[in-house]
Enzyme design. Structure first.
Site, PDB file in Angstrom:
ATOM      1  N   ALA A 279      37.819  42.370  52.166  1.00 44.90           N
ATOM      2  CA  ALA A 279      38.454  41.973  53.420  1.00 44.90           C
ATOM      3  C   ALA A 279      38.338  40.902  54.053  1.00 44.90           C
ATOM      4  O   ALA A 279      37.195  40.504  54.183  1.00 44.90           O
ATOM      5  CB  ALA A 279      38.011  43.307  54.525  1.00 44.90           C
ATOM      6  N   VAL A 280      39.385  40.438  54.928  1.00 45.96           N
ATOM      7  CA  VAL A 280      39.216  39.086  55.393  1.00 45.96           C
ATOM      8  C   VAL A 280      39.420  39.286  57.015  1.00 45.96           C
ATOM      9  O   VAL A 280      40.226  40.181  57.319  1.00 45.96           O
ATOM     10  CB  VAL A 280      40.058  38.155  54.746  1.00 45.96           C
ATOM     11  CG1 VAL A 280      40.308  36.672  55.603  1.00 45.96           C
ATOM     12  CG2 VAL A 280      39.987  37.838  53.245  1.00 45.96           C
TER      13      VAL A 280
ATOM     14  N   GLU B 236      41.848  49.124  43.143  1.00 45.21           N
ATOM     15  CA  GLU B 236      42.985  49.585  43.686  1.00 45.21           C
ATOM     16  C   GLU B 236      43.627  49.054  44.778  1.00 45.21           C
ATOM     17  O   GLU B 236      42.824  48.539  45.712  1.00 45.21           O
ATOM     18  CB  GLU B 236      42.497  51.494  44.199  1.00 45.21           C
ATOM     19  CG  GLU B 236      42.297  52.296  43.065  1.00 45.21           C
ATOM     20  CD  GLU B 236      40.676  52.437  42.900  1.00 45.21           C
ATOM     21  OE1 GLU B 236      39.884  51.906  43.657  1.00 45.21           O
ATOM     22  OE2 GLU B 236      40.291  52.963  41.774  1.00 45.21           O
TER      23      GLU B 236
ATOM     24  N   ASN C 101      50.745  46.622  50.289  1.00 43.77           N
ATOM     25  CA  ASN C 101      50.069  45.411  50.162  1.00 43.77           C
ATOM     26  C   ASN C 101      50.664  44.389  49.454  1.00 43.77           C
ATOM     27  O   ASN C 101      49.866  44.054  48.546  1.00 43.77           O
ATOM     28  CB  ASN C 101      48.774  45.871  50.240  1.00 43.77           C
ATOM     29  CG  ASN C 101      47.719  44.836  50.724  1.00 43.77           C
ATOM     30  OD1 ASN C 101      48.360  43.480  50.914  1.00 43.77           O
ATOM     31  ND2 ASN C 101      46.628  44.907  50.938  1.00 43.77           N
TER      32      ASN C 101
ATOM     33  N   TYR D 135      46.362  39.302  43.259  1.00 46.63           N
ATOM     34  CA  TYR D 135      45.737  39.777  42.131  1.00 46.63           C
ATOM     35  C   TYR D 135      46.575  39.619  40.793  1.00 46.63           C
ATOM     36  O   TYR D 135      46.118  39.331  39.847  1.00 46.63           O
ATOM     37  CB  TYR D 135      45.535  41.651  42.092  1.00 46.63           C
ATOM     38  CG  TYR D 135      44.764  41.805  43.098  1.00 46.63           C
ATOM     39  CD1 TYR D 135      43.632  41.101  43.719  1.00 46.63           C
ATOM     40  CD2 TYR D 135      45.194  42.803  44.175  1.00 46.63           C
ATOM     41  CE1 TYR D 135      42.924  41.688  44.616  1.00 46.63           C
ATOM     42  CE2 TYR D 135      44.356  43.301  45.145  1.00 46.63           C
ATOM     43  CZ  TYR D 135      43.250  42.681  45.527  1.00 46.63           C
ATOM     44  OH  TYR D 135      42.327  43.077  46.316  1.00 46.63           O
TER      45      TYR D 135
END
Length: 159
Positions: free
Chosen positions: A81-82, A114, A119, A126
């Site tokens: 998370a950012v 996952e 998203n 990725y």
């Protein structure tokens, strides 16, 4: 051994510590519909099989984090998370680069994750990092409206 990786915007990446749990919970809560409580992060951070990495400035203000779990020769990215103020500036990429660099020095040979199939920024990252989709999980992520999103299961060999 001191672990330290460079990141954009005057940040660097280093291993997280238990004292970071509250900040990780806050950022996670800003990033996901069901954020994890501080106590959950404390448990992970106290477990050597679940290293976490933080992107922070020299005063240790955390812009983002990644948390993995290792088991034998495999690892899973449990969450990344950012902080909303730092999104779109390469922090997620820097965190993933640090995770991958660190895992290359471990017995881990494959990394799984996952990601919500909607998203697209994460999926593009990725894929650029060499991950490919190996499965899907229908109804994996709960949404605020009561529906559930499908997760893509992605993996990357580490050599």
């Amino acid at each position: 051994m001191l672990k330290f990786w460079m990141a954009p915007g005057g940040l660097h990446v280093e291993p997280a510590e238990t004292r970071d749990a509250k900040d990780l919970a806050r950022i996670h809560g800003q990033s996901f519909y069901r954020g994890w409580p501080t106590g959950e992060f404390v448990s992970f951070l106290e477990d050597s099989a679940s290293p976490a990495y933080i992107a922070c400035d020299a005063r240790r203000r955390i812009a983002g984090f990644a948390l993995i779990r290792m088991a034998a020769d495999e690892a899973e990215l449990l969450t990344i998370a950012v902080d909303p103020r730092w999104r779109g500036r390469g922090v997620g990429r820097a965190l993933m680069d640090a995770v991958l660099a660190d895992l290359m020095l471990s017995p881990v040979r494959r990394l799984f994750l996952e990601v919500d199939e909607q998203n697209m920024p994460a999926i593009r990252l990725y894929e650029k990092l060499g991950f490919s989709t190996i499965a899907t999980r229908k109804g994996y992520y709960p949404r605020p409206d009561g529906s559930a999103a499908t997760a893509l299961v992605m993996a990357r060999d580490l050599g």
